[in-house]
Design a protein around this motif. Structure first.
Motif: not given
Length: 194
Positions: A60-64
């Protein structure tokens, strides 16, 4: 009339070796998909690389999307209208996953199953389009009879509830003034529309 909210689906092609291999196999482009809560793409969630230059460590990633890894990415941004209740439920689901993200993994086995048309469901494991389809199914938006583990990003792009906002270079989109993001932008001819 019910109050509606807008979320965005961001489809990307990063140009990496893995991305090109998936493009070749699926005969489409833009084979990564994320959910965004704002048109500026400052809050974007998906399942993908935890370390941009290492395709084997995922989850799971919070993409920048402003990071250098995305500098040469091509994209399509679609908007999706949902009810206020669906919006709040989706946010709760994502906050719960984010708070326990150490339990979540990238579904490499499911991705290989996808390639042989066999759905592999694993607890706390998704690949990007499986994750997006599942989240949209959990808020009763995406059809539940569609198997999320066999959903391609292009299947989501074909969904009639999405409205295309922009297609082209991600960096160009990010540099657009806020006011221009409110208008439909011309589609770049270098994308194959399937």
């Amino acid at each position: 009339m019910k109050e509606t909210r807008t979320i965005y689906l961001l489809f990307l092609s990063t140009g990496t070796l893995l991305s090109k291999a998936i493009d070749l196999y699926t005969k489409t482009n833009l084979n990564h998909v994320s959910i965004a809560f704002d048109k500026e793409l400052s809050e974007v969630y998906s399942f993908g690389r935890k370390r941009p230059y290492n395709p084997f460590i995922g989850g799971f990633v919070k993409e920048a999307v402003t990071e250098p890894f995305f500098n040469k990415s091509m994209c399509a941004v679609y908007e999706l209208k949902i009810s206020n209740e669906q919006y709040l439920t989706l946010r709760q689901h994502l906050q719960m996953i984010e708070s326990m993200q150490h339990l979540y993994h990238y579904n490499f086995i499911g991705l290989f199953g996808f390639f042989i048309n066999y759905e592999v469901k694993r607890p706390h494991a998704y690949f990007c389009s499986q994750f997006v389809a599942t989240m949209l199914q959990e808020i009763d938006l995406y059809p539940k009879d569609i198997r999320a583990g066999l959903t391609r990003p292009d299947d989501l792009r074909q969904w009639d509830k999405l409205e295309l906002v922009y297609m082209g270079a991600l960096q160009e989109y990010l540099q657009l003034p806020d006011k221009r993001r409110n208008f439909r932008l011309p589609i770049r001819s270098f994308f194959r529309m399937s």
